[in-house]
Design a protein around this motif. Structure first.
Motif, PDB file in Angstrom:
ATOM      1  N   VAL A   1      19.716   6.013  67.983  1.00  0.00           N
ATOM      2  CA  VAL A   1      19.349   7.415  68.105  1.00  0.00           C
ATOM      3  C   VAL A   1      17.857   7.483  67.811  1.00  0.00           C
ATOM      4  O   VAL A   1      17.383   6.854  66.862  1.00  0.00           O
ATOM      5  N   ALA A   2      17.119   8.225  68.626  1.00  0.00           N
ATOM      6  CA  ALA A   2      15.682   8.334  68.412  1.00  0.00           C
ATOM      7  C   ALA A   2      15.277   9.803  68.384  1.00  0.00           C
ATOM      8  O   ALA A   2      15.866  10.631  69.085  1.00  0.00           O
ATOM      9  N   ARG A   3      14.274  10.098  67.563  1.00  0.00           N
ATOM     10  CA  ARG A   3      13.742  11.453  67.500  1.00  0.00           C
ATOM     11  C   ARG A   3      12.225  11.395  67.610  1.00  0.00           C
ATOM     12  O   ARG A   3      11.568  10.610  66.923  1.00  0.00           O
ATOM     13  N   VAL A   4      11.686  12.239  68.471  1.00  0.00           N
ATOM     14  CA  VAL A   4      10.251  12.455  68.568  1.00  0.00           C
ATOM     15  C   VAL A   4      10.034  13.956  68.480  1.00  0.00           C
ATOM     16  O   VAL A   4      10.509  14.704  69.357  1.00  0.00           O
TER      17      VAL A   4
ATOM     18  N   MET B   1      18.404  20.325  60.403  1.00  0.00           N
ATOM     19  CA  MET B   1      18.960  18.985  60.566  1.00  0.00           C
ATOM     20  C   MET B   1      17.792  18.013  60.732  1.00  0.00           C
ATOM     21  O   MET B   1      17.179  17.967  61.780  1.00  0.00           O
ATOM     22  N   ARG B   2      17.501  17.297  59.694  1.00  0.00           N
ATOM     23  CA  ARG B   2      16.366  16.364  59.715  1.00  0.00           C
ATOM     24  C   ARG B   2      16.784  14.945  60.114  1.00  0.00           C
ATOM     25  O   ARG B   2      15.983  14.173  60.592  1.00  0.00           O
ATOM     26  N   ASN B   3      18.033  14.605  59.903  1.00  0.00           N
ATOM     27  CA  ASN B   3      18.500  13.253  60.165  1.00  0.00           C
ATOM     28  C   ASN B   3      19.088  13.179  61.577  1.00  0.00           C
ATOM     29  O   ASN B   3      20.169  13.722  61.830  1.00  0.00           O
ATOM     30  N   PRO B   4      18.414  12.502  62.510  1.00  0.00           N
ATOM     31  CA  PRO B   4      18.898  12.470  63.889  1.00  0.00           C
ATOM     32  C   PRO B   4      20.227  11.722  64.057  1.00  0.00           C
ATOM     33  O   PRO B   4      21.021  12.068  64.942  1.00  0.00           O
ATOM     34  N   ILE B   5      20.497  10.748  63.218  1.00  0.00           N
ATOM     35  CA  ILE B   5      21.766  10.024  63.321  1.00  0.00           C
ATOM     36  C   ILE B   5      22.922  10.937  62.912  1.00  0.00           C
ATOM     37  O   ILE B   5      23.966  10.975  63.566  1.00  0.00           O
ATOM     38  N   GLU B   6      22.716  11.704  61.839  1.00  0.00           N
ATOM     39  CA  GLU B   6      23.747  12.661  61.422  1.00  0.00           C
ATOM     40  C   GLU B   6      23.996  13.700  62.520  1.00  0.00           C
ATOM     41  O   GLU B   6      25.142  14.036  62.818  1.00  0.00           O
ATOM     42  N   LEU B   7      22.925  14.196  63.124  1.00  0.00           N
ATOM     43  CA  LEU B   7      23.066  15.152  64.223  1.00  0.00           C
ATOM     44  C   LEU B   7      23.843  14.527  65.379  1.00  0.00           C
ATOM     45  O   LEU B   7      24.769  15.133  65.921  1.00  0.00           O
ATOM     46  N   ALA B   8      23.493  13.310  65.756  1.00  0.00           N
ATOM     47  CA  ALA B   8      24.172  12.628  66.862  1.00  0.00           C
ATOM     48  C   ALA B   8      25.649  12.431  66.555  1.00  0.00           C
ATOM     49  O   ALA B   8      26.504  12.647  67.423  1.00  0.00           O
TER      50      ALA B   8
ATOM     51  N   VAL C   1      15.761  14.796  70.346  1.00  0.00           N
ATOM     52  CA  VAL C   1      16.594  13.673  69.916  1.00  0.00           C
ATOM     53  C   VAL C   1      17.257  13.077  71.156  1.00  0.00           C
ATOM     54  O   VAL C   1      17.780  13.800  71.997  1.00  0.00           O
ATOM     55  N   ARG C   2      17.204  11.733  71.249  1.00  0.00           N
ATOM     56  CA  ARG C   2      17.894  11.024  72.327  1.00  0.00           C
ATOM     57  C   ARG C   2      19.057  10.265  71.713  1.00  0.00           C
ATOM     58  O   ARG C   2      18.903   9.577  70.710  1.00  0.00           O
ATOM     59  N   LEU C   3      20.235  10.431  72.345  1.00  0.00           N
ATOM     60  CA  LEU C   3      21.392   9.679  71.886  1.00  0.00           C
ATOM     61  C   LEU C   3      22.203   9.203  73.084  1.00  0.00           C
ATOM     62  O   LEU C   3      22.240   9.857  74.125  1.00  0.00           O
ATOM     63  N   GLY C   4      22.822   8.068  72.904  1.00  0.00           N
ATOM     64  CA  GLY C   4      23.728   7.546  73.918  1.00  0.00           C
ATOM     65  C   GLY C   4      25.159   7.712  73.439  1.00  0.00           C
ATOM     66  O   GLY C   4      25.417   7.800  72.232  1.00  0.00           O
ATOM     67  N   TRP C   5      26.093   7.793  74.385  1.00  0.00           N
ATOM     68  CA  TRP C   5      27.502   7.932  74.042  1.00  0.00           C
ATOM     69  C   TRP C   5      28.334   7.121  75.028  1.00  0.00           C
ATOM     70  O   TRP C   5      27.863   6.750  76.102  1.00  0.00           O
ATOM     71  N   GLU C   6      29.542   6.841  74.607  1.00  0.00           N
ATOM     72  CA  GLU C   6      30.499   6.111  75.443  1.00  0.00           C
ATOM     73  C   GLU C   6      31.817   6.853  75.465  1.00  0.00           C
ATOM     74  O   GLU C   6      32.217   7.461  74.469  1.00  0.00           O
ATOM     75  N   ALA C   7      32.489   6.779  76.583  1.00  0.00           N
ATOM     76  CA  ALA C   7      33.873   7.216  76.702  1.00  0.00           C
ATOM     77  C   ALA C   7      34.720   5.946  76.613  1.00  0.00           C
ATOM     78  O   ALA C   7      34.461   4.971  77.329  1.00  0.00           O
ATOM     79  N   VAL C   8      35.701   5.950  75.722  1.00  0.00           N
ATOM     80  CA  VAL C   8      36.488   4.753  75.446  1.00  0.00           C
ATOM     81  C   VAL C   8      37.962   5.032  75.698  1.00  0.00           C
ATOM     82  O   VAL C   8      38.495   6.072  75.307  1.00  0.00           O
ATOM     83  N   SER C   9      38.604   4.093  76.387  1.00  0.00           N
ATOM     84  CA  SER C   9      40.038   4.183  76.650  1.00  0.00           C
ATOM     85  C   SER C   9      40.671   2.830  76.360  1.00  0.00           C
ATOM     86  O   SER C   9      40.247   1.814  76.921  1.00  0.00           O
ATOM     87  N   GLY C  10      41.653   2.828  75.466  1.00  0.00           N
ATOM     88  CA  GLY C  10      42.313   1.570  75.122  1.00  0.00           C
ATOM     89  C   GLY C  10      41.362   0.528  74.583  1.00  0.00           C
ATOM     90  O   GLY C  10      41.556  -0.666  74.803  1.00  0.00           O
ATOM     91  N   GLY C  11      40.311   0.949  73.905  1.00  0.00           N
ATOM     92  CA  GLY C  11      39.342   0.019  73.340  1.00  0.00           C
ATOM     93  C   GLY C  11      38.265  -0.423  74.309  1.00  0.00           C
ATOM     94  O   GLY C  11      37.330  -1.121  73.922  1.00  0.00           O
ATOM     95  N   GLU C  12      38.369  -0.030  75.584  1.00  0.00           N
ATOM     96  CA  GLU C  12      37.378  -0.425  76.589  1.00  0.00           C
ATOM     97  C   GLU C  12      36.494   0.762  76.971  1.00  0.00           C
ATOM     98  O   GLU C  12      36.975   1.887  77.096  1.00  0.00           O
ATOM     99  N   VAL C  13      35.228   0.474  77.190  1.00  0.00           N
ATOM    100  CA  VAL C  13      34.285   1.507  77.621  1.00  0.00           C
ATOM    101  C   VAL C  13      34.539   1.805  79.095  1.00  0.00           C
ATOM    102  O   VAL C  13      34.523   0.905  79.936  1.00  0.00           O
ATOM    103  N   VAL C  14      34.819   3.086  79.378  1.00  0.00           N
ATOM    104  CA  VAL C  14      35.104   3.505  80.752  1.00  0.00           C
ATOM    105  C   VAL C  14      34.046   4.472  81.295  1.00  0.00           C
ATOM    106  O   VAL C  14      34.099   4.865  82.460  1.00  0.00           O
ATOM    107  N   GLY C  15      33.091   4.834  80.460  1.00  0.00           N
ATOM    108  CA  GLY C  15      32.001   5.710  80.883  1.00  0.00           C
ATOM    109  C   GLY C  15      30.948   5.751  79.803  1.00  0.00           C
ATOM    110  O   GLY C  15      31.190   5.365  78.657  1.00  0.00           O
TER     111      GLY C  15
END
Length: 135
Positions: A91-94, A1-8, A98-112
């Motif tokens: 998404v960043a790769r060194v 997996m060379r593409n970090p965005i695809e991996l994320a 690979v570093r990626l951020g994520w969100e938990a979403v409920s009803g369109g709002e970020v809850v985590g």
């Protein structure tokens, strides 16, 4: 997996996957056989462990435990309709991390939200996944 965005994107997708069979196959494709997911425990757990002079770490190792971990999160949060997960930010790769951020979403709002650091093996699969829940 060379593409970090695809991996994320594949990584985040596995946590939302309704099919147990597809989840299992995705876990096997994403993580090495002895891959590990290390989750930052809640603050109250850290304090309790500190009082016992031990370190609190939540971990799942190997495909069976990883599949169970992903299934539990799916069943608790996604299957109930409580929330879903999506990638957040860049998404960043060194080298092999690979570093990626994520969100938990409920009803369109970020809850985590959180950040994962994925340490990759030579084959591009995840050897270690360090997950930090930020909110």
């Amino acid at each position: 997996m060379r593409n970090p965005i695809e991996l994320a994107d594949r990584y985040v997708a596995v946590w939302n996957e309704p099919s147990a069979e597809v989840r299992r196959a995705a876990v096997c494709a994403l993580w090495t056989e002895d891959g590990v997911h290390l989750l930052q425990p809640p603050e109250e757990t850290v304090k309790a462990a500190d009082g016992l002079s031990v370190t609190a770490v939540f971990q799942a190792r190997g495909h069976d435990e990883l599949t169970a971990r992903v299934a539990r999160a799916y069943e608790e949060f996604v299957a109930t309709g409580q929330m879903s997960f999506r990638r957040r930010g860049d998404v960043a790769r060194v080298h092999d991390v690979v570093r990626l951020g994520w969100e938990a979403v409920s009803g369109g709002e970020v809850v985590g939200r959180g950040t994962d650091f994925l340490v990759l093996g030579a084959d591009g699969r995840i050897r270690a996944d360090y997950q930090f829940v930020e909110a």
